[in-house]
Design a protein around this motif. Sequence first.
Motif, PDB file in Angstrom:
ATOM      1  N   HIS A  27      -6.103  -9.586   7.756  1.00 10.04           N
ATOM      2  CA  HIS A  27      -5.161  -9.618   6.637  1.00 10.04           C
ATOM      3  C   HIS A  27      -4.248  -8.394   6.668  1.00 10.04           C
ATOM      4  O   HIS A  27      -3.020  -8.514   6.495  1.00 10.04           O
ATOM      5  N   LEU A  28      -4.821  -7.222   6.900  1.00 10.73           N
ATOM      6  CA  LEU A  28      -4.020  -6.001   6.970  1.00 10.73           C
ATOM      7  C   LEU A  28      -3.065  -6.047   8.156  1.00 10.73           C
ATOM      8  O   LEU A  28      -1.905  -5.643   8.048  1.00 10.73           O
ATOM      9  N   ARG A  39      -4.687   2.807  10.251  1.00  9.54           N
ATOM     10  CA  ARG A  39      -4.749   3.920   9.303  1.00  9.54           C
ATOM     11  C   ARG A  39      -5.718   3.620   8.167  1.00  9.54           C
ATOM     12  O   ARG A  39      -6.470   4.494   7.735  1.00  9.54           O
ATOM     13  N   TYR A  40      -5.712   2.391   7.667  1.00 13.34           N
ATOM     14  CA  TYR A  40      -6.647   2.033   6.594  1.00 13.34           C
ATOM     15  C   TYR A  40      -8.087   2.265   7.037  1.00 13.34           C
ATOM     16  O   TYR A  40      -8.883   2.864   6.309  1.00 13.34           O
ATOM     17  N   TRP A  41      -8.446   1.796   8.235  1.00 18.32           N
ATOM     18  CA  TRP A  41      -9.838   1.928   8.680  1.00 18.32           C
ATOM     19  C   TRP A  41     -10.192   3.372   8.987  1.00 18.32           C
ATOM     20  O   TRP A  41     -11.358   3.776   8.825  1.00 18.32           O
ATOM     21  N   LEU A  57     -12.107  -0.141  -1.995  1.00 14.72           N
ATOM     22  CA  LEU A  57     -11.022   0.100  -2.941  1.00 14.72           C
ATOM     23  C   LEU A  57     -10.632   1.576  -2.955  1.00 14.72           C
ATOM     24  O   LEU A  57      -9.457   1.907  -3.129  1.00 14.72           O
ATOM     25  N   GLY A  58     -11.604   2.452  -2.766  1.00 15.79           N
ATOM     26  CA  GLY A  58     -11.285   3.876  -2.693  1.00 15.79           C
ATOM     27  C   GLY A  58     -10.414   4.198  -1.495  1.00 15.79           C
ATOM     28  O   GLY A  58      -9.496   5.022  -1.585  1.00 15.79           O
ATOM     29  N   ARG A  62      -6.650   5.776  -1.596  1.00 17.88           N
ATOM     30  CA  ARG A  62      -6.251   6.948  -0.831  1.00 17.88           C
ATOM     31  C   ARG A  62      -5.061   6.616   0.081  1.00 17.88           C
ATOM     32  O   ARG A  62      -4.154   7.432   0.254  1.00 17.88           O
ATOM     33  N   TYR A  63      -5.063   5.423   0.647  1.00 19.01           N
ATOM     34  CA  TYR A  63      -3.938   4.998   1.485  1.00 19.01           C
ATOM     35  C   TYR A  63      -2.670   4.875   0.641  1.00 19.01           C
ATOM     36  O   TYR A  63      -1.568   5.241   1.073  1.00 19.01           O
TER      37      TYR A  63
END
Length: 221
Positions: A27-28, A39-41, A57-58, A62-63
């Motif tokens: 999805h990302l 970057r998310y991971w 969600l945290g 932060r992203y």
Amino acid sequence: MDDLVFLFDVDNTLLDNDAVQEDLRLHLLKTFGEAAERRYWAIFEQLRNELGYADYLGALERYRVEDLHDPRLLRVSSWLVDYPFADRLYPGALEVVGHVRQWGRPVVLSDGDAVFQPRKIERSGLWKAFDDDILIYIHKEEELSDVERLYPARRYVLIDDKLRILAAVKAIWGDRVATVFPRQGHYAIDPKAISTYPPADIQVERIGDLVGLDRGAFATS
């Protein structure tokens, strides 16, 4: 006091969390592209190292601080909380909960945050299946005294996909607990973990295999 309490982990024990993560990754990737997905991971792993549990969600929050000017990020939270977790339960997971209830009380014993993990358990149908007997900690192996306070029992059965957790609890409770290791998910097939920690009392390939066991299989002495 119950004679027997069955303590079930959630992620990769009752629910295929690896598949959920893969769906989120895709999805990302589709929505934001490869750089944003990576970057998310990276943030996710950094936050897990800081907190000691997965905080989806945290990591998103932060992203978002890093990229306040992409309004599409706001939709990812809806994707997460509305995800059809019931579709990711392992085959036979709910049947196992009903199967062991004839001998003792089944209880969820999970690590996680205070928002997304309860939502996952609720949306998957596990909260109802466990009759509200849900425990979520940051480091559950450090909270066994609280488990005993809330669910006192002569003996326990711990079902978890992480040998590290099974070994830690066995070291504290000894013969009061039977450890069960379903070989599901990436932790369960990690060669380093398998070689580092002692084997569980019971090993099954799939959580659904527990339906074929009788009470005597969970004897702790």
